[in-house]
Design an enzyme around this catalytic site. Structure first.
Site, mmCIF file in Angstrom:
data_model
loop_
_atom_site.group_PDB
_atom_site.id
_atom_site.type_symbol
_atom_site.label_atom_id
_atom_site.label_comp_id
_atom_site.label_asym_id
_atom_site.label_seq_id
_atom_site.Cartn_x
_atom_site.Cartn_y
_atom_site.Cartn_z
ATOM 1 N N HIS A 124 -10.402 13.221 1.691
ATOM 2 C CA HIS A 124 -9.928 14.477 0.853
ATOM 3 C C HIS A 124 -10.331 15.755 1.411
ATOM 4 O O HIS A 124 -11.500 15.804 1.711
ATOM 5 C CB HIS A 124 -10.382 14.527 -0.441
ATOM 6 C CG HIS A 124 -9.865 13.228 -1.186
ATOM 7 N ND1 HIS A 124 -8.561 13.597 -2.249
ATOM 8 C CD2 HIS A 124 -10.078 11.996 -1.471
ATOM 9 C CE1 HIS A 124 -8.625 12.385 -2.781
ATOM 10 N NE2 HIS A 124 -9.557 11.435 -2.320
ATOM 11 N N HIS A 154 -8.687 7.142 3.125
ATOM 12 C CA HIS A 154 -8.146 8.592 3.187
ATOM 13 C C HIS A 154 -9.283 9.598 2.915
ATOM 14 O O HIS A 154 -10.327 9.384 2.210
ATOM 15 C CB HIS A 154 -7.318 8.634 2.385
ATOM 16 C CG HIS A 154 -7.602 8.566 1.055
ATOM 17 N ND1 HIS A 154 -7.541 7.190 0.288
ATOM 18 C CD2 HIS A 154 -7.617 9.196 -0.101
ATOM 19 C CE1 HIS A 154 -7.877 7.396 -1.011
ATOM 20 N NE2 HIS A 154 -7.704 8.268 -1.198
ATOM 21 N N GLY A 178 -14.265 6.249 -7.600
ATOM 22 C CA GLY A 178 -13.062 7.063 -7.649
ATOM 23 C C GLY A 178 -12.063 6.546 -6.710
ATOM 24 O O GLY A 178 -10.752 7.444 -6.913
ATOM 25 N N ASP A 182 -2.094 16.508 -1.407
ATOM 26 C CA ASP A 182 -2.258 15.680 -2.537
ATOM 27 C C ASP A 182 -1.272 16.192 -3.626
ATOM 28 O O ASP A 182 -1.077 17.269 -3.952
ATOM 29 C CB ASP A 182 -3.935 15.802 -3.013
ATOM 30 C CG ASP A 182 -3.936 14.795 -4.281
ATOM 31 O OD1 ASP A 182 -3.653 14.605 -5.181
ATOM 32 O OD2 ASP A 182 -4.935 13.848 -3.561
ATOM 33 N N CYS A 227 0.523 3.323 3.256
ATOM 34 C CA CYS A 227 1.152 2.659 4.371
ATOM 35 C C CYS A 227 2.848 2.999 4.139
ATOM 36 O O CYS A 227 3.451 3.414 5.294
ATOM 37 C CB CYS A 227 0.985 1.180 4.452
ATOM 38 S SG CYS A 227 -0.565 0.458 4.886
ATOM 39 N N ASN A 236 -13.855 8.570 -1.199
ATOM 40 C CA ASN A 236 -14.183 7.735 -2.225
ATOM 41 C C ASN A 236 -14.185 6.390 -1.533
ATOM 42 O O ASN A 236 -13.217 6.048 -1.042
ATOM 43 C CB ASN A 236 -13.083 7.988 -3.498
ATOM 44 C CG ASN A 236 -13.070 9.548 -3.965
ATOM 45 O OD1 ASN A 236 -14.151 10.078 -3.891
ATOM 46 N ND2 ASN A 236 -11.999 9.782 -4.484
ATOM 47 N N HIS A 261 -6.670 2.389 0.685
ATOM 48 C CA HIS A 261 -6.433 2.587 2.296
ATOM 49 C C HIS A 261 -7.305 4.105 2.536
ATOM 50 O O HIS A 261 -7.034 4.896 1.802
ATOM 51 C CB HIS A 261 -4.872 3.220 2.490
ATOM 52 C CG HIS A 261 -4.311 3.430 3.797
ATOM 53 N ND1 HIS A 261 -3.253 2.627 4.397
ATOM 54 C CD2 HIS A 261 -4.859 4.144 4.690
ATOM 55 C CE1 HIS A 261 -3.255 3.114 5.569
ATOM 56 N NE2 HIS A 261 -4.060 4.007 5.824
ATOM 57 N N CYS A 289 0.831 -1.323 -0.110
ATOM 58 C CA CYS A 289 0.036 0.058 0.059
ATOM 59 C C CYS A 289 0.978 1.162 0.030
ATOM 60 O O CYS A 289 1.563 1.426 0.751
ATOM 61 C CB CYS A 289 -1.043 -0.140 1.406
ATOM 62 S SG CYS A 289 -1.873 1.350 1.597
#
Length: 120
Positions: free
Chosen positions: A108, A106, A99, A39, A16, A93, A104, A13
């Site tokens: 946005h 997360h 999308g 990002d 990770c 997402n 993992h 990942c």
């Protein structure tokens, strides 16, 4: 029947590996539970990802960890307050057709400028 506990880390990942410091990131927050970083392909002037240190596939996995989900939201709020005007859009997402490209969980955090309804 209970499902197995999630692995704390998945070596394949990318998030990770970012959490572990193996891949560099522009971190704006970190604590014992989460990290937040900018990002690489921002969709807004402020576009930060809030990522739990533990590996969970998506936000549905956090229903068994409501305190961690709440902490992700609190960090999103704090990041938006520090980097923008405190107003923000928070997106999870969940699944490839929605999308999600990194599996993992997360969040946005999108802020600053005008974010029109229906975009992103």
């Amino acid at each position: 029947m209970e499902s197995a506990a999630p692995a704390l880390r998945d070596d394949a990942c990318v998030f990770c590996r970012i959490v572990a410091g193996e891949i560099p990131s522009d971190r704006v927050h970190e604590d014992d539970a989460v990290i937040a970083f900018r990002d690489l392909a921002p969709k807004a002037p402020v576009h930060v990802l809030v990522v739990p240190r533990e590996h969970h596939r998506d936000v549905r996995d956090l229903t068994s960890r409501p305190e961690l989900l709440a902490h992700v939201v609190e960090v999103a709020r704090d990041v938006a307050a520090e980097l923008a005007d405190g107003e923000f859009r928070l997106i999870f997402n969940t699944g490839a057709s929605a999308g999600q490209t990194v599996f993992h969980v997360h969040a946005h955090v999108l802020a600053s400028g005008e974010l029109a309804e229906g975009e992103m």
